[in-house]
Motif scaffolding. Structure first.
Motif, PDB file in Angstrom:
ATOM      1  N   PHE A 153       4.601 -30.831  -8.814  1.00  0.00           N
ATOM      2  CA  PHE A 153       3.938 -30.635  -7.527  1.00  0.00           C
ATOM      3  C   PHE A 153       2.460 -30.383  -7.761  1.00  0.00           C
ATOM      4  O   PHE A 153       2.070 -29.759  -8.755  1.00  0.00           O
ATOM      5  N   ILE A 154       1.647 -30.849  -6.826  1.00  0.00           N
ATOM      6  CA  ILE A 154       0.195 -30.672  -6.937  1.00  0.00           C
ATOM      7  C   ILE A 154      -0.225 -29.512  -6.032  1.00  0.00           C
ATOM      8  O   ILE A 154       0.142 -29.468  -4.854  1.00  0.00           O
ATOM      9  N   THR A 155      -0.978 -28.602  -6.625  1.00  0.00           N
ATOM     10  CA  THR A 155      -1.370 -27.385  -5.904  1.00  0.00           C
ATOM     11  C   THR A 155      -2.791 -27.513  -5.349  1.00  0.00           C
ATOM     12  O   THR A 155      -3.483 -28.514  -5.575  1.00  0.00           O
ATOM     13  N   ARG A 157      -5.367 -26.331  -6.383  1.00  0.00           N
ATOM     14  CA  ARG A 157      -6.430 -26.416  -7.416  1.00  0.00           C
ATOM     15  C   ARG A 157      -6.937 -27.856  -7.571  1.00  0.00           C
ATOM     16  O   ARG A 157      -7.925 -28.104  -8.249  1.00  0.00           O
ATOM     17  N   CYS A 158      -6.233 -28.787  -6.983  1.00  0.00           N
ATOM     18  CA  CYS A 158      -6.599 -30.213  -7.099  1.00  0.00           C
ATOM     19  C   CYS A 158      -8.024 -30.447  -6.597  1.00  0.00           C
ATOM     20  O   CYS A 158      -8.389 -30.002  -5.501  1.00  0.00           O
ATOM     21  N   VAL A 159      -8.812 -31.149  -7.399  1.00  0.00           N
ATOM     22  CA  VAL A 159     -10.188 -31.481  -6.989  1.00  0.00           C
ATOM     23  C   VAL A 159     -10.296 -32.967  -6.606  1.00  0.00           C
ATOM     24  O   VAL A 159     -11.391 -33.491  -6.451  1.00  0.00           O
ATOM     25  N   LEU A 160      -9.151 -33.599  -6.492  1.00  0.00           N
ATOM     26  CA  LEU A 160      -9.059 -35.001  -6.069  1.00  0.00           C
ATOM     27  C   LEU A 160      -9.881 -35.941  -6.973  1.00  0.00           C
ATOM     28  O   LEU A 160     -10.589 -36.835  -6.500  1.00  0.00           O
ATOM     29  N   CYS A 161      -9.723 -35.730  -8.282  1.00  0.00           N
ATOM     30  CA  CYS A 161     -10.451 -36.591  -9.220  1.00  0.00           C
ATOM     31  C   CYS A 161      -9.764 -37.963  -9.368  1.00  0.00           C
ATOM     32  O   CYS A 161     -10.335 -38.894  -9.912  1.00  0.00           O
ATOM     33  N   ARG A 162      -8.479 -38.042  -8.974  1.00  0.00           N
ATOM     34  CA  ARG A 162      -7.704 -39.288  -8.954  1.00  0.00           C
ATOM     35  C   ARG A 162      -7.173 -39.717 -10.332  1.00  0.00           C
ATOM     36  O   ARG A 162      -6.584 -40.782 -10.475  1.00  0.00           O
ATOM     37  N   LEU A 163      -7.421 -38.911 -11.350  1.00  0.00           N
ATOM     38  CA  LEU A 163      -6.990 -39.294 -12.690  1.00  0.00           C
ATOM     39  C   LEU A 163      -5.464 -39.450 -12.774  1.00  0.00           C
ATOM     40  O   LEU A 163      -4.949 -40.407 -13.354  1.00  0.00           O
ATOM     41  N   CYS A 164      -4.754 -38.510 -12.176  1.00  0.00           N
ATOM     42  CA  CYS A 164      -3.292 -38.576 -12.241  1.00  0.00           C
ATOM     43  C   CYS A 164      -2.777 -39.859 -11.595  1.00  0.00           C
ATOM     44  O   CYS A 164      -1.868 -40.511 -12.120  1.00  0.00           O
ATOM     45  N   ALA A 165      -3.373 -40.216 -10.459  1.00  0.00           N
ATOM     46  CA  ALA A 165      -2.917 -41.425  -9.752  1.00  0.00           C
ATOM     47  C   ALA A 165      -3.151 -42.676 -10.589  1.00  0.00           C
ATOM     48  O   ALA A 165      -2.346 -43.606 -10.592  1.00  0.00           O
ATOM     49  N   PRO A 179      -5.000 -31.304  -1.282  1.00  0.00           N
ATOM     50  CA  PRO A 179      -4.654 -31.812  -2.609  1.00  0.00           C
ATOM     51  C   PRO A 179      -3.880 -33.135  -2.532  1.00  0.00           C
ATOM     52  O   PRO A 179      -3.225 -33.408  -1.529  1.00  0.00           O
ATOM     53  N   ALA A 180      -3.986 -33.912  -3.616  1.00  0.00           N
ATOM     54  CA  ALA A 180      -3.170 -35.116  -3.715  1.00  0.00           C
ATOM     55  C   ALA A 180      -1.695 -34.711  -3.618  1.00  0.00           C
ATOM     56  O   ALA A 180      -1.338 -33.547  -3.833  1.00  0.00           O
ATOM     57  N   ARG A 181      -0.835 -35.681  -3.333  1.00  0.00           N
ATOM     58  CA  ARG A 181       0.576 -35.344  -3.111  1.00  0.00           C
ATOM     59  C   ARG A 181       1.467 -36.342  -3.853  1.00  0.00           C
ATOM     60  O   ARG A 181       1.213 -37.553  -3.803  1.00  0.00           O
ATOM     61  N   LEU A 198      -6.805 -32.399 -15.626  1.00  0.00           N
ATOM     62  CA  LEU A 198      -7.735 -31.501 -16.315  1.00  0.00           C
ATOM     63  C   LEU A 198      -7.923 -30.196 -15.554  1.00  0.00           C
ATOM     64  O   LEU A 198      -8.298 -29.173 -16.122  1.00  0.00           O
ATOM     65  N   ALA A 199      -7.678 -30.223 -14.242  1.00  0.00           N
ATOM     66  CA  ALA A 199      -7.853 -29.026 -13.410  1.00  0.00           C
ATOM     67  C   ALA A 199      -6.620 -28.116 -13.455  1.00  0.00           C
ATOM     68  O   ALA A 199      -6.610 -27.066 -12.821  1.00  0.00           O
ATOM     69  N   LYS A 200      -5.588 -28.526 -14.200  1.00  0.00           N
ATOM     70  CA  LYS A 200      -4.341 -27.749 -14.268  1.00  0.00           C
ATOM     71  C   LYS A 200      -3.790 -27.494 -12.862  1.00  0.00           C
ATOM     72  O   LYS A 200      -3.305 -26.405 -12.534  1.00  0.00           O
ATOM     73  N   ALA A 201      -3.888 -28.510 -12.021  1.00  0.00           N
ATOM     74  CA  ALA A 201      -3.480 -28.360 -10.626  1.00  0.00           C
ATOM     75  C   ALA A 201      -2.020 -28.729 -10.415  1.00  0.00           C
ATOM     76  O   ALA A 201      -1.491 -28.532  -9.331  1.00  0.00           O
ATOM     77  N   ILE A 202      -1.378 -29.276 -11.440  1.00  0.00           N
ATOM     78  CA  ILE A 202       0.005 -29.735 -11.269  1.00  0.00           C
ATOM     79  C   ILE A 202       0.957 -28.741 -11.921  1.00  0.00           C
ATOM     80  O   ILE A 202       0.757 -28.342 -13.081  1.00  0.00           O
ATOM     81  N   ILE A 203       1.956 -28.348 -11.165  1.00  0.00           N
ATOM     82  CA  ILE A 203       2.930 -27.400 -11.692  1.00  0.00           C
ATOM     83  C   ILE A 203       4.279 -28.087 -11.834  1.00  0.00           C
ATOM     84  O   ILE A 203       4.565 -29.085 -11.185  1.00  0.00           O
TER      85      ILE A 203
END
Ligand code: SF4
Ligand code: SF4
Length: 210
Positions: A153-155, A157-165, A179-181, A198-203
């Motif tokens: 799940f994306i929390t 903390r997401c800065v919407l950098c789009r790297l994960c996508a 946050p992205a979803r 990199l933002a450690k936004a995903i748990i």
């Protein structure tokens, strides 16, 4: 044989396999890869850095490969796999089971990890094929790499950098809002986004909605 038996067979009998990925224009690229280890998490492979193959694999995160073993003058076996890969830190190598064959030649070289990256193949399908004397084929699949009960799940903390996508093999991350979803229905829980952010936004959670 059980699935783990095929992985052990691969690790112990087939040191090097021929692997293929597709590049950005859909053209195939091949490379010879050494098997580093097989465990319940999947198959670990060494991939030479600074190559077009490495660049393509890092972008596509999907790999197929085949290895051949001559069991005797009269029996030849091939093992093929295809599935999702993620790059892993070489630091984990010391904790992985070593193949019973005379260990990997690469690992005997000093500073081999300057030149080679480690990738884990998981969420894969496999095919064992005896070519002769009597053709026989067995197919199987395995889902490992992360615990099957893991959900991501994306929390906030997401800065919407789009790297994960850009790394998600399923293209199932909605980046139209912050946050992205993650679209859970399409997620195969490979953990690539978790490793990438990199933002450690995903748990990681053990149940949806926990
Ligand atoms: S990589 Fe992390 S910060 Fe970037 S969009 Fe994905 S969740 Fe958000
Ligand atoms: S865990 Fe799901 S959302 Fe994350 S990269 Fe893998 S398929 Fe995409």
């Amino acid at each position: 044989m059980e699935i783990q038996d095929y992985l052990t067979y691969l690790a112990d009998k087939i040191p090097t396999v021929t692997a293929a990925v597709t590049d950005g224009s859909g053209q195939p690229l091949t490379c010879a890869l050494d098997i580093a280890s097989c465990s319940k998490n999947g198959i670990y492979l060494f991939v030479p850095k600074h190559t077009a193959f490495y660049q393509a694999l890092s972008t596509r995160n999907y790999l197929s490969f085949t290895g051949i073993y001559q069991e005797s003058p009269h029996i030849q076996v091939s093992l093929s796999f295809r599935g999702h890969v993620t790059e892993k830190s070489p630091d984990i190598l010391s904790r992985l089971p070593r193949p019973s064959r005379n260990s990997c030649n690469l690992m005997k070289q000093e500073n081999y990890n300057d030149s080679f990256a480690l990738f884990l193949l998981a969420k894969a399908t496999g095919e064992w094929h005896r070519m002769y004397p009597e053709p026989d084929t067995v197919t199987f699949s395995f889902s490992s790499g992360t615990d099957d009960q893991d959900y991501f799940f994306i929390t906030s903390r997401c800065v919407l950098c789009r790297l994960c996508a850009s790394r998600c093999p399923q293209k199932c991350i909605d980046i139209s809002q912050r946050p992205a979803r993650i679209i859970q229905e399409n997620c195969i829980r490979c953990g690539t986004c978790y490793d990438t952010c990199l933002a450690k936004a995903i748990i990681r959670q053990t149940k949806p909605g926990d």
